[in-house]
Design a protein around this motif. Structure first.
Motif, PDB file in Angstrom:
ATOM      1  N   TYR B  33      53.213  44.588 -52.052  1.00 62.62           N
ATOM      2  CA  TYR B  33      54.337  44.911 -51.176  1.00 62.62           C
ATOM      3  C   TYR B  33      54.175  44.229 -49.828  1.00 62.62           C
ATOM      4  N   PHE B  47      59.672  44.017 -49.345  1.00 63.42           N
ATOM      5  CA  PHE B  47      59.664  43.428 -50.684  1.00 63.42           C
ATOM      6  C   PHE B  47      58.573  44.063 -51.526  1.00 63.42           C
ATOM      7  N   TYR B  49      56.555  43.020 -55.417  1.00 62.30           N
ATOM      8  CA  TYR B  49      56.404  42.171 -56.592  1.00 62.30           C
ATOM      9  C   TYR B  49      55.529  42.891 -57.601  1.00 62.30           C
ATOM     10  N   LEU B  54      59.792  39.690 -58.567  1.00 60.28           N
ATOM     11  CA  LEU B  54      60.371  40.471 -57.481  1.00 60.28           C
ATOM     12  C   LEU B  54      61.051  41.702 -58.054  1.00 60.28           C
ATOM     13  N   ASN B  57      63.797  44.347 -53.155  1.00 57.74           N
ATOM     14  CA  ASN B  57      64.216  43.442 -52.087  1.00 57.74           C
ATOM     15  C   ASN B  57      65.172  44.224 -51.209  1.00 57.74           C
ATOM     16  N   GLU B  58      64.617  44.782 -50.144  1.00 56.46           N
ATOM     17  CA  GLU B  58      65.441  45.576 -49.253  1.00 56.46           C
ATOM     18  C   GLU B  58      66.351  44.660 -48.443  1.00 56.46           C
ATOM     19  N   THR B  59      67.152  45.268 -47.602  1.00 56.64           N
ATOM     20  CA  THR B  59      68.090  44.481 -46.802  1.00 56.64           C
ATOM     21  C   THR B  59      67.321  43.734 -45.726  1.00 56.64           C
ATOM     22  N   ASN B  62      67.627  36.622 -45.055  1.00 58.13           N
ATOM     23  CA  ASN B  62      67.100  35.637 -45.991  1.00 58.13           C
ATOM     24  C   ASN B  62      66.216  34.605 -45.317  1.00 58.13           C
ATOM     25  N   SER B  65      61.103  34.962 -46.858  1.00 51.75           N
ATOM     26  CA  SER B  65      60.983  34.617 -48.277  1.00 51.75           C
ATOM     27  C   SER B  65      59.561  34.895 -48.751  1.00 51.75           C
TER      28      SER B  65
END
Lengths: 111, 114
Positions: B33, B47, B49, B54, B57-59, B62, B65
């Motif tokens: 995380y 985030f 994984y 993934l 994926n919170e707000t 972008n 990454s």
């Protein structure tokens, strides 16, 4: 509005006193965890509670999960300066789901 | 033996720059995380994984990454850094996505954007 509300936000007590930190929500959680974070470090897991009404003890720390699994408390008996830190509760809405953290309670135990 | 390690510990940079933070765990966990802790100590997931995939994926803008080359590593690249990105970023890992999901945190990376 946070999903998990912790109170109080800050607590300052003398060594030897008792304290209780609360973690409340209107949502049901499948599990709830308590972490302690010291300055400059990451949170460290203290305990996980999963059953409504569950009580767990870790030396002088007592953790309780509410019967409805919406709230939890952390009680410290005879606090010591080493208990100083930021206490965070974190809940998972479903098994394996992401953790949502409370805003934290900063505890200061003065010698 | 560090369980979850992050580099660097401190990162000071100018607005508009691009920077990366690296994370490694030697616990054999499947899930990793990234969290952001703001100045009020509120810890928010960014985030997650699981086995390099993934899953959360919170707000998050972008400009952020994440990349997971293998399940022991999760890196975070941030483009065009802004003042509001200043925070402490924590990497964490857990055994998997099932069960109570107990997480182990790294020591954090304090990012300061000037």
């Amino acid at each position: 509005t946070q999903l998990l509300e912790q109170s109080p936000q800050f607590l300052s007590i003398q060594e030897g006193e008792n304290l209780t930190v609360y973690c409340n929500s209107s949502s049901v959680f499948s599990s709830l965890q308590w972490y302690r974070q010291e300055p400059g470090e990451g949170p460290v897991l203290l305990v996980t509670v999963v059953t409504g009404g569950e009580v767990k003890k870790l030396k002088r720390l007592t953790f309780q999960f509410g019967d409805a699994r919406k709230d939890s408390s952390l009680h410290i008996t005879a606090a010591q300066p080493g208990d100083t830190g930021l206490y965070l509760c974190a809940g998972a809405r479903a098994a394996g789901n992401k953790l949502t953290f409370g805003g934290g309670t900063r505890v200061l135990v003065k010698p | 033996d560090t369980a979850v390690s992050q580099t660097p510990k401190y990162l000071v940079t100018q607005m508009g720059n691009d920077k990366s933070i690296k994370c490694e765990q030697n616990l054999g966990h499947d899930t990793m995380y990234w969290y952001k802790q703001d100045s009020k100590k509120f810890l928010k997931i960014m985030f997650s994984y699981n086995n390099k995939e993934l899953i959360i994926n919170e707000t998050v803008p972008n400009r952020f990454s994440p990349k997971s080359p293998d399940k022991a590593h999760l890196n975070l690249h941030i483009n065009s850094l802004e003042l509001g990105d200043s925070a402490v970023y924590f990497c964490a890992s857990s055994r998997g996505t099932g069960g109570p999901n107990e997480q182990f945190f790294g020591p954090g990376t304090r990012l300061t954007v000037l």
